[in-house]
Write an enzyme that holds these catalytic residues in place. Structure first.
Site, PDB file in Angstrom:
ATOM      1  N   GLY B 136       1.276 -19.024   2.744  1.00 34.20           N
ATOM      2  CA  GLY B 136       2.448 -19.422   1.962  1.00 34.20           C
ATOM      3  C   GLY B 136       2.440 -18.766   0.594  1.00 34.20           C
ATOM      4  O   GLY B 136       1.964 -19.347  -0.383  1.00 34.20           O
ATOM      5  N   TYR B 137       2.953 -17.559   0.522  1.00 33.07           N
ATOM      6  CA  TYR B 137       2.942 -16.805  -0.735  1.00 33.07           C
ATOM      7  C   TYR B 137       4.367 -16.579  -1.261  1.00 33.07           C
ATOM      8  O   TYR B 137       4.792 -17.202  -2.214  1.00 33.07           O
ATOM      9  CB  TYR B 137       2.226 -15.457  -0.528  1.00 33.07           C
ATOM     10  N   GLU B 252      -6.205  -9.017   2.349  1.00 31.66           N
ATOM     11  CA  GLU B 252      -5.056  -8.769   3.220  1.00 31.66           C
ATOM     12  C   GLU B 252      -4.755  -7.276   3.302  1.00 31.66           C
ATOM     13  O   GLU B 252      -4.572  -6.730   4.379  1.00 31.66           O
ATOM     14  CB  GLU B 252      -3.817  -9.511   2.692  1.00 31.66           C
TER      15      GLU B 252
END
Lengths: 378, 400
Positions: B136-137, B252
């Site tokens: 959730g960014y 990431e």
């Protein structure tokens, strides 16, 4: 995979870095250029490089060298490339490589100690036109009794004016365009019938055109075997390509770092020009290209040392990328320096000029893309 | 035989004995719609029972997370052993047993910033593929400028209360838990952000899939309305989430890069070019296309060599360097170039949308090409990555 450097390599790289900084900054090259010297290098500096053992890096210990290999030579060439140090280091190593790949015991015994201690300078004479095209070699070697007679020309031979040993690729059969019918010869610089014309190229190095008029050679001058020298020549050229790519990587790294320093120090509109995003992104892309090219150059040199089977593709990759990288970075070096970069007093022009010559030597990016595609079967 | 070679022999024998036959061969591309990829989680289904078996065996050995400590479900391998293991996995073309944001992103960050209870609770479930995580960014108003995020997290004494909206949440509709950036102080920007974990089954969570230009997508819009979260789910300190967030982005980007986008699975570009654009004497007949294919393949090779070199560096330095931003930037560029060349080589056959008039590989080329446009946007736009390189690697300053 690239292996990490060992202690000996780190030591040698650091000593090369120190020597270059002290004895051979860009100002030394500029001084040489301004002197109008036709050799294209400083004899005293070359002697010191030989004393440091750099001329013998590819030559086995029992012949006066250190046998440390291509990756190690690449480390030194990267450092000398940074300051545009003009020397026969690369050409000399290419001749030594020729003996490593194709030389017999007698030839090695005769030449290696001299190439290692600097008492002889070696080079390779392959191309005969303005574009790298090894299969188009036409210089004729006619069989005469037990020997050969050479007639023809070699163009843009690095260190061609000063070399004592010239590895000459000639045609003993077939015709220009054929891969078969090539033979390599060891020719002495003072051979009768050989005339040399030093060239004033834009990079102020020691290139020369060579003319062979009835140059008589004994059968013992053949390097490798007669008639099927293309593979040997290709092997030598690949090593030349990887090593030249290392020199170019060093030079491109310095071109970039000098430019980056300027972006941080040059003030316009009240702030460093390096704060402008238009320039930041171009700098970041150059950095990306530098990192990618470094991986290719290290992989090629390491591949040569470990004798992996896709050496030709790795060497083409390294040379193509080094050429494209320095092309970009040398252009940006001038552009980002603005007016000062256009002046002869600034070093940017020296890097730009050498970049284009190095790019063309032993095949530009277009040559190596074509070769890569062919090697990969498409 | 060195210890490492002994390990290699053992790993090789174990993999040979334990990797089921159907789990070997070219890895599926996770971005391909319908590709058979194991993501695990509470709702995992296995069309192929050997996929589940392979996951269980690898997880049992700790090799889904080779370098994590054993107490957290890992294999506790050294960097060298992990490298050997990945070489041996590649040797038999064993497929990854588990695709997981937990393994790639959250796990490494929890090992670094999580407290003991959090590590014990979450890491083993990640390693075993029991819990599937989402990220959730991004928010509608916080894309490249991620730190301007507004999802509110209020301290209600015995719990936190979360209200707001996330977007581009990959697989939010299928995930069990979320690692989420929330605003815990509205008076500060970066220093008002916290990093928190919660269950997607909590009341007040809703995920809606987003359809992309390529036809579908893994992305969702995710809404939080009065979601109650236990206080112990905060990772690190209150308002200290930005550093964790950036660290996770490095993992990431590193992960995107080592897998690459698209990964080059399936048909090779040069074969497609020969088949569709013609072949002459073993070469791609169109010389212009041939040169551009070669240029692309050479750049891809340079990229692969660089990924490996930076991975070795990262292992030596125990963590990714900011230089991985060049990898994310380059991975996106390469995949976009590859996709463009692929449809160009196919001509109009590479521009089919659906139906019997086109081969499945042709439709896939079209869809992959459209999907690839997102590569330079997701996980940090190319422009943001170039900013990161300029500032953090090259030391260039912000414009005033």
């Amino acid at each position: 995979m690239t292996s990490a450097l060992n202690e000996e390599q780190i030591l040698l790289r650091d000593s090369a870095r120190d020597w270059v900084r002290e004895k051979s900054p860009v100002s030394a090259f500029r001084k040489l250029r301004d002197s109008g010297d036709v050799d294209g290098f400083e004899r005293a500096a070359w002697r010191e490089m030989c004393e440091l053992g750099w001329s013998g890096i590819l030559i086995p210990e029992e012949f006066g060298g250190s046998g440390l290999g291509y990756r190690t030579l690449g480390l030194v060439l990267e450092e000398t490339g940074r300051t545009l140090t003009a020397s026969p280091l690369l050409s000399n190593a290419i001749a030594a490589t020729g003996l490593l790949l194709g030389g017999n015991a007698e030839q090695r015994q005769h030449w290696w100690p001299k190439l290692a201690d600097g008492s002889a300078i070696g080079t390779l004479a392959a191309d005969e036109g303005a574009h790298h095209a090894p299969e188009r070699i036409a210089l004729a070697a006619a069989k005469t009794g037990s020997g050969y007679t050479l007639n023809g020309e070699k163009r843009f031979v690095p260190e061609g004016g000063t070399a004592d040993l010239i590895v000459v690729a000639a045609r003993t059969g077939g015709s220009a365009g054929d891969e078969h019918g090539l033979t390599l010869f060891l020719v002495e610089g003072n051979a009768s019938g050989l005339s040399r014309r030093p060239l004033k190229t834009v990079d102020s190095r020691g290139a020369a055109d060579l003319a062979f008029r009835n140059v008589e050679l004994p059968g013992s001058a053949v390097l490798g075997s007669a008639g099927d020298g293309f593979a040997l020549l290709d092997g030598i050229l690949d090593r030349a390509r990887a090593c030249l790519a290392a020199e170019m990587l060093g030079a491109a790294t310095q071109s970039f770092e000098t430019t980056l320093d300027y972006l941080k120090s040059r003030v316009q509109f009240g702030q460093a020009i390096g704060t402008f995003q238009a320039l930041q992104h171009r700098a970041a892309k150059m950095y990306t290209d530098l990192e990618l090219t470094r991986s290719c150059v290290e992989a090629a040199l390491d591949g040569l040392d470990r004798n992996v089977n896709d050496v030709p593709a790795l060497c083409s990759l390294a040379k193509a990328r080094a050429g494209e990288l320095w092309h970009l970075v040398s252009n940006e070096m001038v552009q980002m320096h603005g007016g000062i970069g256009m002046t002869d007093a600034h070093d940017a022009g020296l890097y730009l000029k050498r970049a284009r010559v190095a790019e063309a030597l032993y095949g530009n990016a277009a040559f190596h893309r074509d070769r890569y595609a062919t090697l990969m079967g498409y | 035989m060195s210890d490492l070679e002994i390990f290699r022999a053992e790993a090789r024998a174990w993999l040979e004995a334990n990797c089921p036959p159907s789990m070997r061969g070219d890895a599926p591309n996770a971005a391909d719609e319908g590709a058979e990829v194991v993501w695990g989680g509470r709702r995992a289904t296995y069309e192929n029972p050997e996929a589940e078996l392979w996951l269980d065996r690898m997880a049992g050995r700790g090799w889904t997370a080779p370098t994590w400590p054993k107490q957290y479900g890992g294999g506790e391998l050294s960097a060298d052993e992990a490298r050997v293991l990945s070489q041996e996995i590649a040797r038999i073309k064993a497929r990854p047993p588990l695709f997981s944001f937990g393994l790639w992103m959250l796990g490494p960050v929890l090992l670094e910033y999580g407290n003991e209870a959090q590590k014990r609770e979450h890491l083993p479930k990640i390693a075993r593929g029991e819990i599937r995580w989402c990220q959730g960014y991004s928010e509608p108003g916080a894309g490249s400028d991620l730190a301007s995020l507004r999802t509110r997290c209020e301290d209600k004494g015995d719990h936190f209360l979360i209200n707001g909206q996330k977007i581009w949440t990959s697989y939010a509709d299928q995930a069990d838990w979320i690692f989420c950036l929330v605003r815990t102080d509205t008076t500060k920007k970066h220093e008002g952000i916290s990093f928190i974990l919660f269950d997607m089954a909590s009341p007040g969570v809703e995920a809606r899939p987003i359809k992309l230009i390529s036809g579908s997508s893994p992305f969702c819009e995710t809404f939080f309305t009065d979601v109650k979260v236990p206080k112990e789910n905060l990772v690190g300190r209150l308002n200290g989430g930005w550093d964790i967030a950036k660290r996770l982005l490095q993992y990431e980007r590193q992960n995107i890069s080592s897998g690459g986008f698209g990964g080059g699975a399936g048909v090779e570009l040069e074969e497609v070019a020969k088949r569709y654009a013609g072949e002459a004497a073993g070469r791609i007949a169109d010389p212009d296309l041939r040169v551009r294919v070669a240029a692309h393949r050479m750049e891809a090779r340079a990229f692969a060599l660089t990924v490996r070199r930076l991975e070795e560096d990262a292992k030596a330095k125990k963590g990714p360097s900011p230089a991985v931003s060049i990898i994310k930037y380059e991975a996106a560029k390469l995949n976009q170039d590859r996709c463009e060349l692929m449809i160009e080589a196919m001509g109009l056959r590479g521009l089919g949308w659906e139906g019997d008039g086109f081969a499945p590989a042709e439709i896939s080329a079209t869809r992959s090409w459209l999907r690839s446009k997102g590569n330079s946007i997701e996980g940090g736009t190319s422009e943001v990555n170039l900013n990161v390189v300029a500032k953090r690697v090259l030391g260039l300053l912000d414009h005033q």
